[in-house]
Design a protein around this motif. Structure first.
Motif: not given
Length: 500
Positions: A391-407
């Protein structure tokens, strides 16, 4: 979830109310007890028996251990105890609280703000990303409408939640739908980039509107929505909305809302002068709740996220990327969810193709994709059909994606604020998170700001990063760049006179 025990008055070890206060004063201050009627702004709150029974020492320990600071702008107001357990929630008809069953306890921001919001107070919440802010303002919002016994009548919105991006608006909308359950509370989501016809129709029966500022203002200007009955207003990610230049849109939208009967809630990750000015403009005698220390104008990362910064040669990025994906379970046959960030959409497309060519299941989300394609990619990532999302920063704010283990930051963003919000996609709702950033000499202008974020969160600062320097580059405005100057807009102009 079972109904709560019958509520009683405040704990005996709380500071006593002044005897000179009348019932009318109590209403005005939004405080409920056995001798006062429902407080202003249409809400009432009485502390539960279980919460009243707790010793003050336990309350103090909870506030201290979670670094919660509550500052009331009303002198003499009696403090409301944080709701440490879901069993401390006030009674409510229906199944509103069933959505909480998957959680063990309220998050700190929820614990501290819920009693204030139930009591009808204006609240300013300053907290890190992923701290449970949506549920913090969402639960009192739905309960307020349910308690009014008019949830099914629609006829102009009574609650409006304004947020900077369509992705965040949709996420909030989905969370509120889980809360509303069988309460028959109509909720609609309004944002740009799609046709207005369906939105106009939905607004006719919606009690709660979640919206981005631009589209809501457009619909308001054309008469498609009447905000004259709004009694619950939320400005979510207020700092980001100001950065995006939405201040005037927000003022135009709110100007047509009632003032005396409106409860206003503002949530923000940082506390710069511009946000303070906005809060002073739209809130009335607010209570400020800060999680994690004194309010700061600087971005602060979630302390539960382990931040690792690797300084390397730009030519080594792709090999290191593959090593990390294999090490952290983003494997070709499944594994943990990994969110990979790139700076530009062309880079994101290239990295997505590169990862796919190595046999990984991957999807992408960036500005070149249509809204439908972006939704499809997000859904695949949320459901686990793919375990890597580029993703680009369009996905950086606000998205509450369950169980993201690593950024994984393949390229550092343009600002450290975006970095904080990128890594905030992991370590959400009380869980631990992990973020790895590939930092090169091309990013050295951001080294000072990154070092400050790492130190503030008690993270390791590599010597290779320190070599780039600790100078913090002056923040740039999204619209005005380096020419932006943060000025005091409330200061009177100076009159200039000329000699004849």
């Amino acid at each position: 979830m079972a109904k709560r025990h019958s509520p009683q008055g405040p704990a005996p070890d709380l500071p006593p109310k002044k005897k000179s206060r009348t019932d009318k004063d109590a209403k005005k201050k939004g405080i409920s007890d056995e001798t006062s009627d429902a407080p202003s702004k249409g809400s009432s709150y009485v502390q539960s028996t279980a919460l009243s029974a707790l010793p003050q020492s336990e309350i103090d320990k909870f506030l201290s251990s979670n670094m919660i600071k509550i500052t009331d702008s009303e002198a003499g107001s009696s403090p409301l105890r944080p709701l440490i357990s879901f069993d401390h929630l006030p009674t409510c008809e229906g199944d509103l609280y069933q959505a909480l069953q998957g959680f063990s306890a309220p998050t700190p921001i929820q614990s501290a703000t819920w009693p204030l919001l139930f009591a009808g107070r204006d609240v300013i919440g300053v907290a890190e990303t992923g701290s449970g802010k949506t549920m913090a303002f969402g639960l009192p919002c739905i309960k307020k409408i349910v308690d009014s016994k008019k949830a099914g009548k629609g006829a102009r919105p009574r609650a409006v939640i304004i947020t900077p991006t369509r992705e965040l608006a949709m996420q909030i909308h989905d969370q509120l739908l889980k809360l509303s359950g069988k309460a028959h509370v109509e909720i609609t989501c309004i944002f740009g980039g799609v046709k207005k016809d369906e939105q106009r129709s939905a607004l006719k029966k919606a009690s709660v509107v979640v919206a981005t500022p631009g589209r809501l203002k457009d619909l308001q200007n054309e008469g498609a929505v009447d905000l004259g009955r709004v009694k619950y207003l939320v400005l979510d990610e207020a700092d980001r909305m100001l950065d995006k230049g939405f201040e005037q849109d927000i003022k135009d939208i709110i100007s047509l809302m009632p003032v005396s009967k409106r409860q206003t809630i503002m949530f923000t990750a940082t506390w710069p002068p511009a946000v303070r000015n906005l809060a002073a403009t739209f809130t009335s005698s607010p209570v400020t709740v800060t999680i994690g220390g004194e309010p700061s104008a600087d971005p602060r990362a979630n302390t539960r996220i382990k931040q690792v910064v690797e300084v390397l040669d730009p030519r080594d990025k792709e090999n290191r990327l593959l090593q990390i994906l294999n090490q952290h379970g983003g494997g070709k046959g499944g594994g943990n969810k990994t969110l990979v960030f790139c700076l530009y959409k062309k880079e994101a497309m290239r990295i997505e193709r590169f990862i796919r060519s190595r046999g990984f299941k991957v999807a992408g989300i960036h500005g070149d994709l249509s809204q439908q394609e972006r939704f499809k990619s997000l859904e695949a990532f949320k459901t686990g059909s793919v375990n890597i999302l580029v993703a680009t920063d369009v996905a950086a704010r606000g998205l509450d994606i369950p169980a993201v283990k690593l950024v994984l930051n393949v390229t550092f963003p343009l600002t450290v604020e975006d970095y904080v919000h990128r890594i905030g996609r992991t370590g959400r709702a009380g869980a631990d998170g992990h973020a790895i950033t590939l930092f090169t000499e091309n990013d050295k202008a951001q080294s000072g700001a990154l070092i400050n974020v790492l130190k503030a969160a008690n993270q390791h600062v590599p010597d290779e990063l320190l070599k780039f320097g600790t100078t913090v580059k002056k923040k740039q405005h999204d619209a005005y760049g380096a020419f932006f100057k943060d000025v005091d807009t409330g200061k009177s102009a100076t009159k200039i006179t000329f000699d004849d």
